[in-house]
Design an enzyme around this catalytic site. Structure first.
Site, PDB file in Angstrom:
ATOM      1  N   ASP A 558      46.943  55.411  39.702  1.00 35.28           N
ATOM      2  CA  ASP A 558      46.821  55.950  38.182  1.00 35.28           C
ATOM      3  C   ASP A 558      45.413  55.321  37.801  1.00 35.28           C
ATOM      4  OD1 ASP A 558      49.479  54.036  36.782  1.00 35.28           O
ATOM      5  OD2 ASP A 558      47.307  53.452  37.166  1.00 35.28           O
ATOM      6  N   GLN A 560      44.800  52.897  35.564  1.00 37.14           N
ATOM      7  CA  GLN A 560      44.886  51.603  35.552  1.00 37.14           C
ATOM      8  C   GLN A 560      44.836  50.746  36.807  1.00 37.14           C
ATOM      9  OE1 GLN A 560      46.783  53.153  32.998  1.00 37.14           O
ATOM     10  NE2 GLN A 560      44.987  52.571  31.632  1.00 37.14           N
ATOM     11  N   CYS A 561      44.782  51.197  37.950  1.00 36.24           N
ATOM     12  CA  CYS A 561      44.804  50.644  39.003  1.00 36.24           C
ATOM     13  C   CYS A 561      43.545  50.228  39.421  1.00 36.24           C
ATOM     14  CB  CYS A 561      45.582  51.563  40.219  1.00 36.24           C
ATOM     15  SG  CYS A 561      47.408  51.354  40.099  1.00 36.24           S
ATOM     16  N   THR A 562      43.360  49.258  40.125  1.00 34.69           N
ATOM     17  CA  THR A 562      42.166  48.720  40.600  1.00 34.69           C
ATOM     18  C   THR A 562      41.849  48.943  42.019  1.00 34.69           C
ATOM     19  OG1 THR A 562      42.223  46.999  39.157  1.00 34.69           O
ATOM     20  CG2 THR A 562      40.888  46.482  41.079  1.00 34.69           C
ATOM     21  N   GLU A 693      38.799  52.673  38.360  1.00 32.91           N
ATOM     22  CA  GLU A 693      39.362  52.520  37.301  1.00 32.91           C
ATOM     23  C   GLU A 693      38.388  52.219  36.021  1.00 32.91           C
ATOM     24  OE1 GLU A 693      37.738  48.972  36.823  1.00 32.91           O
ATOM     25  OE2 GLU A 693      39.890  48.602  36.025  1.00 32.91           O
TER      26      GLU A 693
END
Ligand SMILES: [Zn+2]
Lengths: 695, 236
Positions: A558, A560-562, A693
């Site tokens: 998603d 927010q993932c790095t 992100e």
């Protein structure tokens, strides 16, 4: 001895003119803020004057940053003047305060010093000034008005002997004797404060010349052996007129000694160093008739308000914002820093062009933050962010315009927070933020959201119109479609940056000139003629043989993932900005040609800006610390920048966009990609993951 | 020293020697000790008359401290016959020069300001217009020295600065060439003003001569008056 004043000229005096330095205003501002507050009681300050100026320089009363020192700090060879600072808190108080009363107060003080004999012991008291000020510390405007009080008693000063030069009055031998005596006198009388005496007595006897204090006057005047001359260190350089300090001395003499001395010989002492040697020959000697004031009990009339440059009796105002307003100072030092680069390395660098360039940043995530910072570094002054998200806890460590506090209470809106942060870093920037969702093709709109989308599109169109450069820095491929189209339709410079885990892509889109025929030809690097004009270069979507669809649906990660290596966004953002600067410095700007082969031997002069190459694309591979500079032509079937798409947008506007948003195959059908699919098998397409992100 | 730089303590010695020399020559350089700096600095004030010649090059320089229109003429009776009506005389610019040590470059740096009687500073462009023509063209070609506005390291207010980045090489060339070549050189690297002096080896330098040599080469650029006698006395 002549006693008649008939037909004699009256002595006239050259007034002081005020001379301030910037340091005085700095110090006054500081004191007003830190010490005075709203207390506007009179403050003691100091000024100083000089009797060694070259001919033609007006009598100057200097007030500088040392004016507020408790112990006067007077430059060598200058003379002290006692000042009162009357700083008012408002412009109204400055305007309406009673000027007569102000002058009367200082006149009374002066009169008291004279009549009490205090000024005989300390003749510096004869030189006073009052400074009425109002400091507008918001605008750095300073209002001021000086008065140099001079008592009008006696009413006139009839000359019985007109001014002659010192060298006409005294022999060279006498001059040397005088200088020796004067030097010794200054050495011995210099108080603990190191202040020189600007008033003294010269006694002329058979044996020579002696210099003495004013307080020796009674004794010397009763000495039949010698003649007494009163001396004043004179700031005037005029041949006929002494300066202001002489006036109050004459009043002092008239009050104390005129009974014994119906006329008095005065030396206006001028002491100049010229080409390493001392010269006093231009000092004036004259004799005035003095009407005794010993019976005068009331303080006489007083004059002294300074006239302005036009000869009017009004206050002055000086605007020091250019050197005192911290915002302006930071602006000018940022500019100077860049100019330094130009002066040293790149004399042809057109910094003004960069400064004038208005940049729209779509996306205020890691790329947006870092692009904005690099733009500030180059002196760009207008930066606008568009983003629809809020700052979350994971953001500040990578998104360099945000801090922890920005994440609290649900997080601030990124676009506005980024703009505010820019203004904190550099108040000279015009930074704005717009929270806005950019609609995407193949993402059908619900009936209820159409109106909002129509508004959003209108705002975006307006923003594109208002800027020169559009940076595409968002985190999905699809959201880049609409701004790519708008940039192409409006002939803007578009810079697109996208991140993978350890790969990145920076592309400058071809800048379509209005009315220019579209290039025809297959996509990609198929054409081997290596030099492609900027108007023929492809966009981010030109290499695609599929229309941007709903790529977010199948994401495994998603938002927010790095997924990018943390240094990637800084590298990529920096390259995007540097590429923009190279474009701006190229004579053809967006039309700068690029080379598809990226081989040194293919580089021609017309491809270079003063900063070097202006590549079409920069593709980076961090795993090998390696960059490629490919170039590719625009694709006639491109879903974002081809003529057919642009024409439909121009004709149908939002209706066309709505079809593209709502119908998944609309763009492919329109451009002929659907047909192409059937003809071509999947070609290998260099695809960049942009599942980053950055937003 | 051989590389053209000097240490802070040598600089401090140079300052004292220079101020003494200034007093001998009846110049007005003053020593100021800064609270938090080891070596302090020296300063000098000077007035610049904008005579016809200069008024031409600085024709755009109109002081903005004019009358305040919204302030109505004040009720002040101040006319009397003992005051001469001074016609607008020659315009005067106050100049203030400071020599400060730069720790990062290990050389002296010239800071200066020029201002109107209202205290308003001249802008960079105005300062440039006061640079004598000969140096303007030389500087634009060689670009090895330039003016920038910087915060004064001790006073903390904006001052103009002659950038120190070429001082060391200027002084290195001077020191070396003077050890070998006694005659006045035309090489601009020897000093902008072409000021040179009698030959002597660096080790025989007289205290203060570093400042004398450096300052006399940069002084004319910014209209800082510097008697030729500095060179004569300082080096004998
Ligand atoms: Zn395209």
């Amino acid at each position: 001895m002549a006693t008649s004043a008939c037909s004699t000229a009256n002595l006239q005096f050259a007034p002081f003119s005020s001379a301030l330095d910037a340091g005085f205003w700095h110090k006054l501002s500081e004191n007003k803020l830190d010490v005075y507050g709203l207390d506007d009681k009179p403050r003691k300050i100091h000024g100083f004057y000089f009797n060694g100026d070259a001919v033609g320089i007006p009598c100057r009363l200097n007030v500088d940053y040392t004016a507020f020192n408790e112990i006067p700090q007077i430059p060598p060879n200058y003379f002290l003047s006692h000042g009162i600072l009357q700083n008012k808190n408002t412009i109204d108080a400055f305007k309406s305060c009673d000027k007569k009363e102000l002058l009367n107060d200082i006149a009374h003080e002066l009169w008291l010093d004279i009549t009490s004999g205090k000024a005989i012991d300390d003749p510096t008291l004869l030189s006073k000034f009052l400074m009425l000020t109002y400091a507008d510390l918001k605008k750095y405007h300073y209002y001021y008005w000086f008065t140099f009080p001079a008592l009008c008693a006696p009413e006139t000063f009839p000359l019985t002997k007109k001014p002659i030069r010192f060298s006409e009055r005294f022999t060279e031998e006498q001059t040397n004797a005088f200088l020796a005596a004067y030097t010794q006198f200054q050495e011995s009388t210099r108080g603990q404060r190191g202040v020189k005496t600007g008033y003294f007595i010269l006694q002329e006897t058979q044996t020579g010349l002696q210099v003495a204090n004013l307080k020796d006057a009674d004794r010397l005047l009763s000495d039949p052996q010698g003649k007494v001359l009163f001396c004043v260190c004179d700031p005037s350089t005029l041949a006929e007129h002494p300066g202001w300090p002489v006036r109050n001395l004459l009043t002092l003499i008239a009050y104390h000694w005129a009974d014994k001395l119906p006329e008095v010989e005065i030396v206006s002492f001028r002491d100049r160093i010229s080409q390493g040697s001392r010269d006093i020959s231009h000092s004036l000697v004259f004799t005035v008739q003095l009407q005794s004031l010993s019976n005068l009990t009331e303080c006489p009339k007083c004059v002294g308000w300074e006239k302005n440059a036009k000869g009017k009796l009004v206050p002055r105002m000086v605007d020091l914002s250019a050197t005192m307003d911290p915002v302006k100072l930071s602006e000018s030092s940022v500019d100077l820093n860049l100019k330094l680069m130009r002066w040293r390395l790149l004399p042809e660098l057109d910094l003004e062009k960069i400064t004038r360039t208005r940049c729209l940043l779509l996306g205020a995530g890691t790329l947006g933050c870092n692009v904005a910072r690099s733009l500030l570094g180059w002196g760009v002054r207008k930066i606008t962010f568009v983003d629809n998200s809020r700052i979350s806890y994971s953001n500040p460590v990578r998104q360099s315009l945000f801090v922890f506090e920005d994440c609290l209470h649900g997080g601030k809106a990124k676009a506005e927070a980024a703009a505010e942060s820019l203004r904190r870093i550099f108040p000279g920037v015009d930074a704005q933020g717009h929270s806005l969702t950019i609609p995407m093709p193949g993402h059908p709109l619900s009936e209820s959201s159409i109106e909002q989308t129509r508004k959003d599109v209108a705002v975006l169109e307006e923003l594109v119109d208002q800027h020169d450069v559009i940076f595409l820095l968002m985190d999905t491929r699809e959201s880049r479609w609409l701004p790519t189209l708008l940039g192409a339709a409006k002939g803007k410079i578009v810079l697109n940056a996208a991140l993978g885990f350890d790969t990145f892509l920076v592309v400058r889109h071809g800048v379509k000139m209005p009315g220019e025929p579209m290039d025809t030809g297959p996509p990609g690097e198929a054409k081997l003629s290596s030099n492609v004009h900027g108007s023929q270069l492809g966009c981010y979507f030109c290499n695609d043989v599929v229309a941007p669809g709903d790529s977010t649906r199948d994401r495994t990660l998603d938002q927010q993932c790095t997924v990018s290596r943390p240094g990637m966004s800084m590298i990529t953002a920096a390259l995007a900005v540097e590429l923009l600067v190279s474009i701006l410095q190229h004579p053809e700007e967006g039309g700068a040609p690029a080379d598809t082969s990226a081989r040194d031997e293919h580089i021609t002069k017309d491809m270079m800006s003063i900063l070097g190459l202006v590549p079409h694309q920069i593709r980076g591979f961090l795993s090998r610390y390696y960059n490629l500079l490919p170039a590719s032509r625009a694709f006639e079937k491109c879903t974002a920048c081809s003529s057919i798409v642009i024409e439909h947008y121009r004709k149908e506007g939002f209706g066309f966009l709505l079809s593209a948003f709502n119908q998944p195959s609309y763009l492919e059908d329109l451009t002929g990609l659907t047909q192409l699919h059937q003809e071509t098998l999947d070609s290998e397409v260099w695809a960049i993951s942009d599942d980053d992100e950055s937003m | 020293m051989v590389d053209g730089t000097i240490s802070a303590s040598v600089f401090a010695d140079e300052l004292h020697a220079f101020v003494e020399l200034s007093a001998t020559l009846k110049d007005t350089w003053q020593l100021a000790m800064a609270n938090d700096s080891k070596c302090g600095y020296i300063s000098k004030r000077q007035l610049l008359k904008l005579d016809q010649h200069l008024a031409d090059v600085s024709s755009g320089m109109v002081e903005s401290s004019l009358e305040v229109d919204e302030l109505t003429e004040q009720e002040v009776e101040d006319e009397e016959s003992n005051t001469i009506q001074v016609k607008p005389q020659t315009r005067v610019i106050s100049c203030e020069y400071h020599v400060v040590y730069s720790d990062s470059y290990s050389v002296p740096v010239l800071y200066f300001n020029m201002y109107h009687d209202s205290g308003k500073l001249l802008t960079l462009d105005e300062i440039w217009s006061l640079v004598p023509q000969i140096y303007q063209s030389r500087l634009s070609q060689e670009r090895w020295t330039f003016l920038t506005q910087q915060e004064h390291p001790i006073l903390g207010r904006p001052y103009f600065q002659l950038h120190p980045c070429h001082t060391a090489s200027l002084m290195k060339h001077s020191v070396l060439s003077r050890a070998t070549k006694p005659e006045i050189s035309t090489d601009t690297a020897q000093g902008l003003a072409g000021v040179s002096a009698t030959s002597h080896t660096p080790s025989m330098r007289r205290k203060g001569s570093y400042l004398v040599q450096w300052l006399s080469s940069v002084a004319p650029v910014v209209r800082l008056g510097m008697s030729l006698e500095y060179g004569l006395i300082g080096n004998n």
